[in-house]
Design a protein around this motif. Structure first.
Motif, mmCIF file in Angstrom:
data_model
loop_
_atom_site.group_PDB
_atom_site.id
_atom_site.type_symbol
_atom_site.label_atom_id
_atom_site.label_comp_id
_atom_site.label_asym_id
_atom_site.label_seq_id
_atom_site.Cartn_x
_atom_site.Cartn_y
_atom_site.Cartn_z
ATOM 1 N N GLY A 299 0.815 -1.204 0.000
ATOM 2 C CA GLY A 299 0.000 0.000 0.000
ATOM 3 C C GLY A 299 0.847 1.251 0.000
ATOM 4 N N GLY A 300 0.615 2.103 1.002
ATOM 5 C CA GLY A 300 1.392 3.333 1.115
ATOM 6 C C GLY A 300 2.870 3.076 1.304
ATOM 7 N N GLY A 301 3.224 1.940 1.905
ATOM 8 C CA GLY A 301 4.642 1.595 2.037
ATOM 9 C C GLY A 301 5.271 1.323 0.692
ATOM 10 N N ALA A 302 4.528 0.627 -0.191
ATOM 11 C CA ALA A 302 5.023 0.407 -1.551
ATOM 12 C C ALA A 302 5.143 1.734 -2.289
ATOM 13 C CB ALA A 302 4.087 -0.537 -2.304
ATOM 14 N N GLU A 303 4.166 2.609 -2.117
ATOM 15 C CA GLU A 303 4.189 3.895 -2.825
ATOM 16 C C GLU A 303 5.342 4.774 -2.357
ATOM 17 O OE1 GLU A 303 -0.215 4.935 -4.262
ATOM 18 O OE2 GLU A 303 -0.107 4.519 -2.118
ATOM 19 N N LEU A 304 5.701 4.685 -1.084
ATOM 20 C CA LEU A 304 6.897 5.388 -0.612
ATOM 21 C C LEU A 304 8.130 4.818 -1.298
ATOM 22 C CD1 LEU A 304 8.389 7.376 1.206
ATOM 23 C CD2 LEU A 304 8.250 5.679 3.055
ATOM 24 N N ALA A 305 8.208 3.493 -1.421
ATOM 25 C CA ALA A 305 9.345 2.872 -2.107
ATOM 26 C C ALA A 305 9.382 3.264 -3.575
ATOM 27 C CB ALA A 305 9.282 1.347 -1.962
ATOM 28 N N TYR A 306 8.213 3.353 -4.230
ATOM 29 C CA TYR A 306 8.176 3.760 -5.636
ATOM 30 C C TYR A 306 8.717 5.177 -5.824
ATOM 31 C CZ TYR A 306 4.603 -0.009 -5.943
ATOM 32 O OH TYR A 306 3.910 -1.194 -5.860
ATOM 33 N N ALA A 307 8.608 6.005 -4.797
ATOM 34 C CA ALA A 307 9.077 7.394 -4.888
ATOM 35 C C ALA A 307 10.596 7.498 -4.856
ATOM 36 C CB ALA A 307 8.475 8.231 -3.753
ATOM 37 N N ALA A 308 11.277 6.422 -4.468
ATOM 38 C CA ALA A 308 12.736 6.428 -4.421
ATOM 39 C C ALA A 308 13.316 6.343 -5.830
ATOM 40 C CB ALA A 308 13.242 5.271 -3.564
ATOM 41 N N ASP A 309 14.567 6.738 -5.956
ATOM 42 C CA ASP A 309 15.278 6.620 -7.229
ATOM 43 C C ASP A 309 15.845 5.224 -7.429
ATOM 44 O OD1 ASP A 309 15.343 9.574 -8.109
ATOM 45 O OD2 ASP A 309 16.113 9.659 -6.067
ATOM 46 N N LEU A 310 16.246 4.590 -6.345
ATOM 47 C CA LEU A 310 16.834 3.256 -6.374
ATOM 48 C C LEU A 310 16.145 2.407 -5.314
ATOM 49 C CD1 LEU A 310 20.570 4.409 -6.427
ATOM 50 C CD2 LEU A 310 19.294 3.548 -8.384
ATOM 51 N N ARG A 311 15.871 1.147 -5.656
ATOM 52 C CA ARG A 311 15.242 0.225 -4.715
ATOM 53 C C ARG A 311 16.030 -1.073 -4.694
ATOM 54 N NH1 ARG A 311 11.787 3.171 -7.029
ATOM 55 N NH2 ARG A 311 12.197 2.004 -8.954
ATOM 56 N N ILE A 312 16.411 -1.515 -3.516
ATOM 57 C CA ILE A 312 17.018 -2.827 -3.344
ATOM 58 C C ILE A 312 16.227 -3.553 -2.261
ATOM 59 C CG2 ILE A 312 19.314 -2.120 -4.115
ATOM 60 C CD1 ILE A 312 20.168 -1.926 -1.197
ATOM 61 N N GLY A 313 16.333 -4.890 -2.249
ATOM 62 C CA GLY A 313 15.517 -5.639 -1.302
ATOM 63 C C GLY A 313 16.216 -6.859 -0.760
ATOM 64 N N THR A 314 15.456 -7.628 0.001
ATOM 65 C CA THR A 314 15.921 -8.883 0.585
ATOM 66 C C THR A 314 15.058 -10.024 0.045
ATOM 67 O OG1 THR A 314 14.406 -8.860 2.476
ATOM 68 C CG2 THR A 314 16.487 -7.636 2.717
ATOM 69 N N PRO A 315 15.445 -11.273 0.297
ATOM 70 C CA PRO A 315 14.635 -12.402 -0.182
ATOM 71 C C PRO A 315 13.218 -12.449 0.393
ATOM 72 C CG PRO A 315 16.863 -13.136 0.344
ATOM 73 C CD PRO A 315 16.738 -11.728 0.856
ATOM 74 N N THR A 316 12.962 -11.712 1.483
ATOM 75 C CA THR A 316 11.628 -11.743 2.092
ATOM 76 C C THR A 316 10.711 -10.636 1.584
ATOM 77 O OG1 THR A 316 12.308 -10.354 3.975
ATOM 78 C CG2 THR A 316 12.590 -12.741 4.206
ATOM 79 N N VAL A 317 11.139 -9.886 0.584
ATOM 80 C CA VAL A 317 10.330 -8.774 0.073
ATOM 81 C C VAL A 317 8.955 -9.265 -0.389
ATOM 82 C CG1 VAL A 317 10.072 -7.285 -1.961
ATOM 83 C CG2 VAL A 317 12.133 -7.138 -0.579
ATOM 84 N N LYS A 318 7.938 -8.514 0.019
ATOM 85 C CA LYS A 318 6.567 -8.658 -0.491
ATOM 86 C C LYS A 318 6.094 -7.232 -0.773
ATOM 87 C CE LYS A 318 6.186 -13.143 0.338
ATOM 88 N NZ LYS A 318 6.068 -14.127 -0.756
ATOM 89 N N ILE A 319 5.918 -6.898 -2.052
ATOM 90 C CA ILE A 319 5.631 -5.515 -2.420
ATOM 91 C C ILE A 319 4.444 -5.449 -3.366
ATOM 92 C CG2 ILE A 319 7.363 -5.552 -4.278
ATOM 93 C CD1 ILE A 319 7.910 -2.567 -3.580
ATOM 94 N N GLY A 320 3.540 -4.521 -3.091
ATOM 95 C CA GLY A 320 2.377 -4.364 -3.960
ATOM 96 C C GLY A 320 1.324 -3.494 -3.318
ATOM 97 N N ASN A 321 0.180 -3.433 -3.990
ATOM 98 C CA ASN A 321 -0.874 -2.498 -3.600
ATOM 99 C C ASN A 321 -2.226 -3.210 -3.523
ATOM 100 O OD1 ASN A 321 1.272 -0.775 -5.284
ATOM 101 N ND2 ASN A 321 0.310 0.502 -3.716
#
Length: 246
Positions: free
Chosen positions: A104-126
């Protein structure tokens, strides 16, 4: 009471950690207020920003308890939207280091970044439509730019949550690191940014964010300023000197 956003300041970067363990770092009004204050600081004194979350979670979404009581007037005020727009427009790059849920809003905050990196446990969406609302803080226009219109439509219309492998394959994150290595990897990106000319970095971000209609004129004007800068002359002279010394 601990603040919802912990700030660590360094000479060339700031690390901001979402830290509301009782709600899995859900973004509430206090988080938004602190984001605005941080943006004001970074607009005045530009530095690279690393955004991350505590406790193995980036941000589980907007705070539903607050969101449930918001009205049409609150929607039009763009409470989260305006903060994320400001994050996106910061002069220097923003790196989202995503561990676990970014929903949700957490994903949208991440979308606002220029670069995104993650871990194997990432779950991202809206999953907003399942709650009777839309993803109105950036997803409907940023996500198509990041993953393409067809994939963005699938995510937003079905509420699909991507795992780490899919997020990487779709280009939503650029790298996956073990949880213990996530922040070091974010700092390594910040180190690579810091090795470059800050003004050239700022101008590159300006060009990247410019509307299509502004190209190529905006690049030429930004380049014209850089061509006259002492730092350009110093760096190019150093490069030529190193080549001569080989």
């Amino acid at each position: 009471m601990a603040e919802a956003l912990r700030i660590e300041r360094h000479a060339d970067r700031v690390v901001a950690t979402l830290d509301r363990p009782e709600s899995r770092n859900a973004i509430d009004q206090s988080t938004i207020d602190l984001l605005h204050a941080l943006c004001a600081e970074l607009e005045s004194e530009p530095k690279t920003l690393i955004l991350t979350g505590a406790g193995g979670v980036f941000a589980s979404g907007a705070d539903i308890a607050q969101l449930r009581d918001r009205t049409a007037a609150d929607a039009r005020a763009g409470i989260n939207t305006n903060a994320f727009v400001r994050v996106r427009a910061l002069p220097m790059p923003v790196i989202a280091a995503i561990d676990g849920y970014a929903l949700g809003g957490g994903a949208e905050l991440a979308y606002a970044a220029d670069l995104r990196i993650g871990t194997p446990t990432v779950k991202i969406g809206n999953p907003e439509t399942g709650l009777g609302i839309i993803a109105a803080a950036g997803a409907t226009w940023r996500l198509p730019q990041l993953v393409g219109e067809a994939r963005a439509s699938e995510m937003l219309l079905t509420g699909r949550i991507l795992d780490a492998d899919t997020a990487l394959a779709w280009g939503l994150v650029s790298a996956i690191h073990p949880s213990d290595d996530l922040l070091p990897a974010a700092h390594a990106l910040a180190d690579r940014i810091a090795a470059n000319d800050p003004l050239a970095i700022r101008h590159t971000k300006t060009a990247l964010l410019a509307p299509a209609a502004d190209h190529p004129v905006i690049e030429l004007e930004l380049q014209a300023e850089l061509f006259e800068s002492p730092e350009k002359h110093r760096r190019m002279t150093a490069f030529l000197d190193r080549r001569k010394a080989r």
